[in-house]
Design a protein around this motif. Structure first.
Motif, mmCIF file in Angstrom:
data_model
loop_
_atom_site.group_PDB
_atom_site.id
_atom_site.type_symbol
_atom_site.label_atom_id
_atom_site.label_comp_id
_atom_site.label_asym_id
_atom_site.label_seq_id
_atom_site.Cartn_x
_atom_site.Cartn_y
_atom_site.Cartn_z
ATOM 1 N N GLU A 48 -13.857 1.191 -5.409
ATOM 2 C CA GLU A 48 -12.657 0.550 -4.871
ATOM 3 C C GLU A 48 -11.520 1.540 -4.677
ATOM 4 O OE1 GLU A 48 -11.521 -2.772 -7.201
ATOM 5 O OE2 GLU A 48 -13.358 -3.897 -6.834
ATOM 6 N N THR A 49 -11.381 2.485 -5.639
ATOM 7 C CA THR A 49 -10.304 3.476 -5.522
ATOM 8 C C THR A 49 -10.508 4.359 -4.302
ATOM 9 O OG1 THR A 49 -10.017 3.521 -7.919
ATOM 10 C CG2 THR A 49 -9.128 5.373 -6.667
ATOM 11 N N LEU B 48 -9.801 2.365 -1.126
ATOM 12 C CA LEU B 48 -8.368 2.179 -0.921
ATOM 13 C C LEU B 48 -7.722 3.464 -0.417
ATOM 14 C CD1 LEU B 48 -5.927 0.332 -1.143
ATOM 15 C CD2 LEU B 48 -5.716 0.991 -3.557
ATOM 16 N N SER C 142 3.451 2.776 -2.101
ATOM 17 C CA SER C 142 3.038 3.195 -3.442
ATOM 18 C C SER C 142 3.875 2.496 -4.509
ATOM 19 C CB SER C 142 3.170 4.711 -3.573
ATOM 20 O OG SER C 142 2.810 5.150 -4.868
ATOM 21 N N PHE D 211 3.134 -1.642 -4.290
ATOM 22 C CA PHE D 211 1.805 -2.088 -4.705
ATOM 23 C C PHE D 211 1.310 -1.402 -5.980
ATOM 24 C CE2 PHE D 211 1.795 -2.787 -0.059
ATOM 25 C CZ PHE D 211 1.523 -4.151 -0.040
ATOM 26 N N LEU E 159 0.276 1.807 -6.408
ATOM 27 C CA LEU E 159 -0.963 2.492 -6.042
ATOM 28 C C LEU E 159 -1.430 3.459 -7.116
ATOM 29 C CD1 LEU E 159 -0.337 3.222 -2.241
ATOM 30 C CD2 LEU E 159 -1.588 1.324 -3.290
ATOM 31 N N ALA F 111 -1.220 3.109 -10.312
ATOM 32 C CA ALA F 111 -1.911 2.328 -11.343
ATOM 33 C C ALA F 111 -3.281 1.879 -10.866
ATOM 34 C CB ALA F 111 -1.061 1.126 -11.734
ATOM 35 N N LEU F 112 -3.466 1.773 -9.548
ATOM 36 C CA LEU F 112 -4.763 1.373 -9.002
ATOM 37 C C LEU F 112 -5.729 2.544 -8.854
ATOM 38 C CD1 LEU F 112 -3.544 -1.119 -6.224
ATOM 39 C CD2 LEU F 112 -4.450 -1.665 -8.498
ATOM 40 N N GLY F 113 -5.300 3.737 -9.258
ATOM 41 C CA GLY F 113 -6.168 4.911 -9.213
ATOM 42 C C GLY F 113 -6.006 5.776 -7.996
#
Length: 404
Positions: free
Chosen positions: A8-9, A12, A48, A51, A53, A55-57
């Protein structure tokens, strides 16, 4: 059938990069020289932050120190550790600086002077070392971005410096949120524009060797990275230049019929005239140990083919002669004399003339066989033929009249 699933990272990050690329290309197409990179950077930072970003990797620029650099003396203990990498960085930086300068310079701009660029880059890096600065140098991608938004003069550099200072003092936390994918998209868009396929085609039509070097540099950077790729291209170019130097050509010189033009004989000029008994040879390039034997072999083959009475060695294209090549010339003149062939040296450059005068060859030749240029050699040879014919005619008249 199985399909590849991206994490997923990674997916994205790919989406962010594609969106940034499309946005940059669209903005440049709609309005060229617009502040497209600035708008995309601002959008990337906003996305960033909104959302989360990081923290989402999604990789971001990260923490940027929010202060002006302090003066720090370089540590001499690190010299041994940093020297190999520093030499590589210096080579790459200087190469890219010159490449960027020549790529973006206009015909109306002052000419690029590599020595001055090297001094300026060295001074910047020397002073920057006391502030912990990154290595300085001209960058093609950075220059491409500045050129794309309309930067044309030194004012662009002043604005860049002001923006860097503002970043360190104010906007460092915001810039740290910028996704790396957005930064990569900017570099790609404005670096790809520097690749000119038409230039490759033009090089291929004119010079195959330079085309090979260009492909080697292109492939080397793609396969091995920037620094190793540039090193590969430099090594190949040095090998090519060495091959050219060690394979010097020797040309037979003729005269364009009806004109006072001397040039190498070729199939393109079949009407050029030569002079029976006189062979004008013109070696090209520096004569030294690596090509002396090869040049000597060419000369001997041409002498055997033309069987001259006089050899005029046109040295106008020889900027320097090494001792081993000079010895070959001395031995060659001695062998020609033993075969009743006279050797003249023509159009000697000052450095070559000094070497000749310091050798035994100067005494053997004397002043009469050191001539100003090839035209003087032709005149002297033609005058000698006329003089010989007159002497023979006088001798014949004396024999017929019985005068002793």
């Amino acid at each position: 059938m199985s399909c590849v699933h991206l994490p997923e990272t990674s997916l994205l990050t790919l989406i962010i990069a594609i969106v940034a690329l499309v946005a940059l290309l669209a903005l440049e197409r709609i309005r060229p020289h617009s502040p497209a990179p600035l708008l995309v950077v601002a959008a990337g930072i906003a996305a960033s932050w909104f959302f989360g970003l990081n923290a989402l990797g999604v990789a971001t620029v990260g923490v940027i120190p929010q202060s002006l650099p302090s003066i720090t003396l370089p540590s001499l203990d690190l010299v041994n550790q940093l020297l190999p990498g520093a030499l590589g960085i210096a080579l790459m930086s200087f190469t890219e600086t010159i490449a960027a300068g020549r790529s973006f310079a206009k015909q109306t701009d002052p000419p690029i002077k590599p020595n001055r660029e090297l001094v300026a880059t060295g001074a910047a890096n020397f002073l920057g070392a006391f502030f912990g600065a990154m290595p300085a140098g001209g960058g093609t991608s950075q220059t491409g971005v500045v050129r794309a938004v309309g930067g044309r003069t030194q004012k662009a550099s002043l604005v860049t410096a002001a923006a860097a200072a503002a970043t360190m003092l104010v906007v460092a936390p915001l810039l740290g949120l910028l996704p790396q994918a957005v930064l990569a998209a900017i570099v790609i868009v404005y670096s790809v524009s520097l690749i000119d396929p038409a230039e490759f085609v033009s090089i291929r039509k004119i010079r195959t060797m330079e085309f090979t070097w260009a492909l080697a540099a292109f492939a080397g950077v793609l396969v091995f990275g920037t620094l190793p790729g540039i090193v590969v291209a430099i090594v190949l170019s040095l090998v090519g230049l060495s091959s050219q130097v060690t394979n010097s050509k020797v040309y037979v010189i003729g005269r364009k019929r009806g004109e006072d033009v001397l040039r190498p004989l070729s199939a393109d000029h079949p009407d050029d005239e030569t002079f029976d008994g006189l062979l004008i040879l013109r070696p090209e390039g520096r004569l030294f140990f690596a090509n002396a034997q090869q040049v000597g072999d060419q000369m001997r083959a041409l002498i055997a083919e033309h069987q001259p009475r006089v050899i005029a060695l046109d040295m106008s294209r020889v900027p320097d002669i090494e001792y081993s090549a000079l010895q070959m010339l001395v031995e060659g003149e001695r062998r020609m004399t033993e075969q009743d062939v006279t050797t003249w040296l023509v159009a000697l450059n000052p450095g070559v003339l000094a070497c000749i005068r310091s050798s035994p060859l100067a005494d053997r030749l004397g002043r009469d066989r050191l001539l100003f240029n090839a035209r003087a050699a032709i005149r002297k040879y033609q005058d000698s033929i006329v003089s010989t014919e007159n002497t023979r005619k006088q001798q014949s008249d004396q024999d017929q009249s019985g005068i002793p």
